[in-house]
Design an enzyme around this catalytic site. Structure first.
Site, mmCIF file in Angstrom:
data_model
loop_
_atom_site.group_PDB
_atom_site.id
_atom_site.type_symbol
_atom_site.label_atom_id
_atom_site.label_comp_id
_atom_site.label_asym_id
_atom_site.label_seq_id
_atom_site.Cartn_x
_atom_site.Cartn_y
_atom_site.Cartn_z
ATOM 1 N N LYS A 170 2.374 -20.061 -19.300
ATOM 2 C CA LYS A 170 2.670 -20.184 -21.183
ATOM 3 C C LYS A 170 2.602 -18.702 -22.002
ATOM 4 O O LYS A 170 1.975 -18.371 -21.772
ATOM 5 C CB LYS A 170 1.377 -21.190 -21.216
ATOM 6 N N GLU A 245 -6.820 -9.052 -20.735
ATOM 7 C CA GLU A 245 -6.012 -7.405 -21.172
ATOM 8 C C GLU A 245 -6.142 -7.646 -22.899
ATOM 9 O O GLU A 245 -4.728 -8.373 -22.558
ATOM 10 C CB GLU A 245 -4.427 -7.593 -20.558
ATOM 11 N N CYS A 279 -0.426 -2.378 -26.106
ATOM 12 C CA CYS A 279 -1.711 -2.526 -26.338
ATOM 13 C C CYS A 279 -2.410 -1.051 -26.066
ATOM 14 O O CYS A 279 -3.417 -0.714 -26.912
ATOM 15 C CB CYS A 279 -2.163 -3.632 -26.093
ATOM 16 N N GLU A 369 -7.343 -2.766 -34.893
ATOM 17 C CA GLU A 369 -5.200 -2.671 -34.240
ATOM 18 C C GLU A 369 -4.722 -2.915 -34.727
ATOM 19 O O GLU A 369 -5.028 -4.685 -35.208
ATOM 20 C CB GLU A 369 -5.538 -3.324 -32.468
HETATM 21 P P1 NAP Z 1 -2.590 -14.170 -29.504
HETATM 22 O O1 NAP Z 1 -2.399 -15.340 -30.028
HETATM 23 O O2 NAP Z 1 -3.977 -13.491 -28.505
HETATM 24 O O3 NAP Z 1 -0.363 -14.149 -28.306
HETATM 25 C C1 NAP Z 1 -1.138 -13.788 -26.584
HETATM 26 C C2 NAP Z 1 -1.164 -15.242 -26.176
HETATM 27 O O4 NAP Z 1 -2.173 -16.300 -25.802
HETATM 28 C C3 NAP Z 1 -0.091 -16.465 -26.629
HETATM 29 O O5 NAP Z 1 0.396 -16.454 -25.581
HETATM 30 C C4 NAP Z 1 -0.409 -17.354 -27.355
HETATM 31 O O6 NAP Z 1 0.703 -18.426 -27.710
HETATM 32 C C5 NAP Z 1 -1.823 -17.514 -26.627
HETATM 33 N N1 NAP Z 1 -3.363 -18.081 -27.094
HETATM 34 C C6 NAP Z 1 -3.236 -17.948 -28.348
HETATM 35 N N2 NAP Z 1 -4.515 -18.903 -28.566
HETATM 36 C C7 NAP Z 1 -4.895 -19.488 -27.583
HETATM 37 C C8 NAP Z 1 -5.333 -20.335 -27.571
HETATM 38 N N3 NAP Z 1 -6.721 -20.222 -28.712
HETATM 39 N N4 NAP Z 1 -6.189 -20.622 -26.150
HETATM 40 C C9 NAP Z 1 -5.069 -20.196 -25.153
HETATM 41 N N5 NAP Z 1 -4.153 -19.539 -25.311
HETATM 42 C C10 NAP Z 1 -3.473 -18.534 -26.694
HETATM 43 O O7 NAP Z 1 -1.738 -13.279 -30.343
HETATM 44 P P2 NAP Z 1 -0.616 -13.243 -31.227
HETATM 45 O O8 NAP Z 1 -1.187 -13.887 -31.967
HETATM 46 O O9 NAP Z 1 0.364 -13.315 -30.945
HETATM 47 O O10 NAP Z 1 -0.973 -11.238 -32.114
HETATM 48 C C11 NAP Z 1 -2.277 -11.047 -32.487
HETATM 49 C C12 NAP Z 1 -2.800 -9.530 -31.917
HETATM 50 O O11 NAP Z 1 -3.375 -9.071 -31.122
HETATM 51 C C13 NAP Z 1 -1.851 -8.598 -32.710
HETATM 52 O O12 NAP Z 1 -1.568 -8.103 -33.771
HETATM 53 C C14 NAP Z 1 -2.170 -7.365 -31.612
HETATM 54 O O13 NAP Z 1 -3.550 -6.879 -32.602
HETATM 55 C C15 NAP Z 1 -3.087 -8.244 -30.492
HETATM 56 N N6 NAP Z 1 -1.990 -8.076 -29.634
HETATM 57 C C16 NAP Z 1 -1.908 -7.382 -28.002
HETATM 58 C C17 NAP Z 1 -1.152 -7.330 -27.057
HETATM 59 C C18 NAP Z 1 -1.834 -6.438 -26.217
HETATM 60 O O14 NAP Z 1 -1.198 -6.579 -25.402
HETATM 61 N N7 NAP Z 1 -3.403 -6.679 -25.623
HETATM 62 C C19 NAP Z 1 -0.141 -8.164 -27.297
HETATM 63 C C20 NAP Z 1 -0.211 -9.474 -28.466
HETATM 64 C C21 NAP Z 1 -1.271 -8.784 -29.530
HETATM 65 P P3 NAP Z 1 1.288 -18.402 -28.595
HETATM 66 O O15 NAP Z 1 2.064 -17.108 -28.945
HETATM 67 O O16 NAP Z 1 1.379 -20.249 -29.569
HETATM 68 O O17 NAP Z 1 0.105 -17.865 -30.405
#
Ligand code: NAP
Ligand code: MG
Length: 462
Positions: A170, A245, A279, A369
């Site tokens: 996903k 991660e 990250c 972050e």
């Molecule tokens: P996120 O919501 O954690 O997204 C990561 C993945 O998880 C996406 O595929 C997302 O789908 C999915 N997801 C979201 N809610 C979920 C749930 N309840 N159950 C299962 N999967 C779920 O991150 P984001 O909202 O895109 O970014 C927010 C913050 O996260 C950023 O500002 C940054 O600080 C951090 N981030 C960290 C990394 C890293 O590499 N460590 C990468 C991205 C973001 P959707 O795309 O539909 O939300």
């Protein structure tokens, strides 16, 4: 951009169960670039069933043959290199040369490494009177973010396939087109039906259904700490394996003996690349008192040079979030020496390359972050204080240490609570384990350590 209107399940593109769609926007001009189906519980269920059905045969396929198929997948990625780079640029907004070199280039290296590892890894060992077999864990639910769309996919899918696991992916809702290209590559490479499956959709719907599915044996997630905690709790309750991660707030520690100009320039470049959406980015720069003002001037100059060369951040929400952090930094008393929270362009989700001086370790911008092009420069008086600051967050993903000689830098790095440290500008190694201490995560990706995550042991005694 090319977009499929179905899900890749059981070796074919199939109509989605529902009718909802996701419109993918270009972060550079806010215009639509494609549309993909928004997956439902039914799509996830169909994909997990396909993966379960394919598992026994794939697990029994000799590792050398799995390696050959991963090699064919790598070749398909090479053949699609330009299309991948253009697609990442369209949906993530990164400048095309960066997309070519990093977003398309690095996954090719990683896929290549697992083609080789599948063939050479010791899936069997003797310990005393036992033979220990490393067997695949089963069906993997992979949930990936948008910041390195293809890299994050390959980091999970390549080792999972090498181990003999089957996968349901996903991908992030912001970057599903790159994921569809990966599915095409897997198909053309001849990866057997059901071994790799793709369900596009929203996190709280498709992502959650995948994490909760009882047919999934291991959930591998990369993304925010908030969602990671939730996925860890769900997996824990079901006694499922989980790899997380998560975020980082890594320190770039410039020791008094270091070449200051080199270290500061490399530090700013590290944060600005991919518009700060990395990250492992070294978002906190630690400099000794005596050279603090000099470092601030160098960093401000380096950041100002980026000007309009920097790409946008991924979406409006991230732009607002990053700008909010910049305002918060000012509110808490830090000093902007380059950039600022004002949006630099009318259109597109751009943020100015920003440098903060006079940042203290407990400020929000030094603890949380930001995931944008923002560097915080923090002053230290002596090495012990530098270490306390470096280790003083909930995160521990990466970092850098600079000193006149490697031995001095290594001694400091060994005291850091973090999973990966670059010594005097050391270069990326696709085989080195990557992953976090503390709340930066659980488990490791890349190289042989990344493969081990997808294996479980069985010992026979004689
Ligand atoms: P996120 O919501 O954690 O997204 C990561 C993945 O998880 C996406 O595929 C997302 O789908 C999915 N997801 C979201 N809610 C979920 C749930 N309840 N159950 C299962 N999967 C779920 O991150 P984001 O909202 O895109 O970014 C927010 C913050 O996260 C950023 O500002 C940054 O600080 C951090 N981030 C960290 C990394 C890293 O590499 N460590 C990468 C991205 C973001 P959707 O795309 O539909 O939300
Ligand atoms: Mg999200």
């Amino acid at each position: 951009m090319k977009a499929h209107d179905g899900m890749y399940i059981g070796g074919a593109w199939r109509p989605a169960a529902g009718t909802d769609t996701i419109t993918v926007l270009s972060p550079a001009d806010e215009q639509p670039v494609g549309e993909v189906p928004a997956g439902t519980v039914e799509d996830v269920d169909a994909a997990v069933r396909a993966a379960r059905e394919a598992f026994p045969a794939w697990a029994a396929t000799p590792p050398v043959e799995r390696g050959a198929l991963i090699g064919a997948l790598r070749d398909q990625l090479v053949a699609r290199k330009d299309e991948i780079a253009e697609t990442v640029t369209a949906e993530l907004g990164s400048p095309l040369p960066f997309s070519q070199m990093v977003h398309a280039g690095v996954p090719i290296l990683v896929a290549g490494s697992y083609a080789e590892l599948a063939a050479t890894y010791a899936f069997e060992e003797k310990i005393g009177n036992s033979t220990v077999y490393m067997e695949p864990v089963g069906v993997v639910g992979a949930i990936t973010p948008w910041n390195y769309p293809l890299h994050q996919i390959v980091n999970k899918v390549a080792p999972a396939l090498a181990a003999g696991c089957t996968v349901v992916l996903k991908p992030a809702e912001d970057t599903p087109l790159t994921a569809q290209l990966f599915a095409e590559a897997a198909h053309e490479a001849g990866i057997p039906a059901g071994v790799f499956n793709l369900v596009t959709g929203l996190g709280p719907v498709a992502g959650q259904a995948l994490a909760e599915h009882e047919g999934v044996d291991l959930v591998s997630f990369t993304g925010s700490t908030a969602v990671g905690k939730q996925i860890g709790a769900t997996a824990g309750a079901a006694v499922k394996r989980v790899a997380l991660e998560l975020g980082g707030k890594s320190a770039n520690v410039i020791l008094p003996s270091a070449d200051l100009t080199k270290a500061v320039k490399a530090g700013v470049a590290n944060v600005m690349s991919n518009s700060g959406q990395t990250c492992s980015a070294w978002t906190r720069m630690l400099v000794d008192s005596a050279r603090y003002d000099e470092a601030v001037a160098l960093a401000a100059e380096a950041a100002a040079k980026y000007g309009s060369r920097i790409g946008p951040v991924v979406n409006a929400k991230q732009q607002a979030r990053v700008r909010g952090y910049i305002d918060k930094g000012v509110e808490e008393g830090a000093r902007v020496v380059a950039g600022g929270s004002e949006a630099p362009r009318e259109q597109g989700y751009f943020v100015q390359p920003t440098v903060f001086a006079d940042v203290t370790p407990q400020m929000t911008i030094a603890q949380e972050e930001i995931f944008g092009p923002v560097v915080s420069i923090i002053r230290y008086e002596d090495e012990d204080e530098a270490l306390r600051i470096a280790n003083g967050t909930v995160y521990g993903l990466a970092g850098a240490v600079w000193a006149a000689d490697d031995a001095e830098a290594i001694a400091f790095a060994r005291r850091m609570d973090t999973g990966q440290v670059d010594i005097n500008g050391g270069s990326f190694n696709p085989l080195a384990p990557f992953g976090g201490y503390k709340q930066s995560g659980v488990g490791r990706e890349l190289g042989p350590h990344g493969l081990t995550e997808y294996l479980q042991t069985k010992s026979l005694q004689f």
